[in-house]
Design an enzyme around this catalytic site. Structure first.
Site, PDB file in Angstrom:
ATOM      1  CE1 TYR A  27      -3.308  -2.625   0.297  1.00  0.00           C
ATOM      2  CE2 TYR A  27      -3.821  -2.015   2.448  1.00  0.00           C
ATOM      3  CZ  TYR A  27      -3.967  -2.801   1.532  1.00  0.00           C
ATOM      4  OH  TYR A  27      -5.050  -3.738   1.566  1.00  0.00           O
ATOM      5  CG  PHE A  43     -13.419  -3.747  -2.686  1.00  0.00           C
ATOM      6  CD1 PHE A  43     -12.615  -2.592  -2.351  1.00  0.00           C
ATOM      7  CD2 PHE A  43     -12.996  -4.253  -3.806  1.00  0.00           C
ATOM      8  CE1 PHE A  43     -11.401  -2.354  -3.097  1.00  0.00           C
ATOM      9  CE2 PHE A  43     -11.757  -4.253  -4.260  1.00  0.00           C
ATOM     10  CZ  PHE A  43     -10.992  -3.108  -4.001  1.00  0.00           C
ATOM     11  N   GLY A  58     -20.059   0.759  -3.895  1.00  0.00           N
ATOM     12  CA  GLY A  58     -21.394   1.193  -4.387  1.00  0.00           C
ATOM     13  C   GLY A  58     -21.495   1.165  -5.941  1.00  0.00           C
TER      14      GLY A  58
END
Length: 307
Positions: A75, A223, A227
């Site tokens: 990350y 996740f 949306g």
């Protein structure tokens, strides 16, 4: 006598979500995912995040009772590393803080994805996480499967590192049910991470959710509040309408409804929503206090099944 002030997103703590024990480490069911701390396009060396703001978000998360942070050495963006930010913000670490990381995928120094780590490379990746986080052991390490048919060799290496004291607990990620069975024959598994949510699930998620519940293993969706980007086909509009209706009824945001729905899938389900915004952080944590009715759950479940 003074009235008790009303609870707001800024005053609700992670305790409201309840707790679950990962191995021997109790955590609040609302945690924090660190991926988005490094920038809006962390995996593609996009615009770096504001360093001071990211550090402030991490510290605020702990102030609000978060004691489960999910991260990885891969990350990072052009100027930011999630592990380095965590180290800077939180070391010396609180005794009750669990930091989970993962190995399997990796990126070179330019940020390009390399092939999946070989088993003989995993120790080096574990040691890199240790170095970046400034720790002598890792609380929880997930093996992130990279389309291997079998995870036995890779997971066996992590089991050896656990026996050597570099890792306290093991998890697996992006797996099929058969991989959980395979891993359990090698070493204890305390957590499984797979894509799962109202609008985002892999084909094996429901079965893994069930298997984990039966075995007392944490199921940790990623996740979970995806949306629009995860909606597919003609059901997308209906799904959004249902989420908005439930959100309106509770006076909360659609993202909070998605987190609440996730937590309602079982007492072993943990949420790790990530953000680089302190206001969104407070809202995410406050979602742990939302109690959906059976009717609301049925409506949301029906839309998910139809997706």
């Amino acid at each position: 006598m003074c009235d008790t002030p009303p609870m707001t997103a800024e005053t609700i703590t992670a305790d409201a979500s309840g707790t679950f024990t990962l191995g021997d480490l109790p955590v609040s069911r609302i945690g924090f995912g660190a991926m988005r701390l490094t920038g809006s396009a962390a995996f593609h060396l996009g615009t770096p995040s504001d360093r001071a703001r990211s550090i402030a978000v991490l510290r605020r998360a702990v102030e609000l009772g978060v004691n489960h942070i999910d991260t990885a050495a891969f990350y990072f963006s052009a100027l930011r590393s999630a592990n380095e930010l965590i180290n800077t913000a939180l070391a010396p670490y609180p005794d009750d803080l669990l930091i989970a990381t993962k190995v399997g995928p990796f990126r070179d120094c330019s940020g390009e994805w390399a092939t999946s780590a070989r088993p003989d490379q995993l120790r080096g990746h574990v040691e890199e996480n240790l170095r970046q986080l400034g720790r002598d052991h890792l609380d929880l390490v997930y093996l992130r499967r990279m389309r291997q048919d079998s995870i036995a060799e890779h997971f066996g290496v992590l089991a050896d590192l656990r026996a050597a004291g570099l890792i306290r607990h093991l998890g697996i990620s992006a797996v099929e049910p058969r991989h959980l069975t395979e891993a359990l024959q090698i070493a204890p598994v305390v957590a499984v991470q797979n894509r799962f949510g109202l609008a985002a699930a892999d084909p094996d998620a429901d079965e893994l959710l069930r298997m984990c519940g039966e075995r007392g293993i944490a199921f940790v969706p990623f996740f979970a509040i995806a949306g629009e980007g995860a909606d597919r086909g003609a059901t997308a509009a209906r799904q959004q309408d249902e989420v908005l209706a439930v959100a309106h009824a509770h006076g909360v945001s659609p993202a909070q409804v998605r987190i609440a729905w996730t937590l309602h899938q079982g007492p072993h389900v943990l949420a790790i929503p990530g953000t680089g915004n302190a206001d969104h952080l407070a809202d995410n944590i406050a979602a742990g206090a939302i109690r959906l009715t059976e009717e609301e759950l049925d409506r949301l479940d029906a839309v998910r099944r139809a997706a």
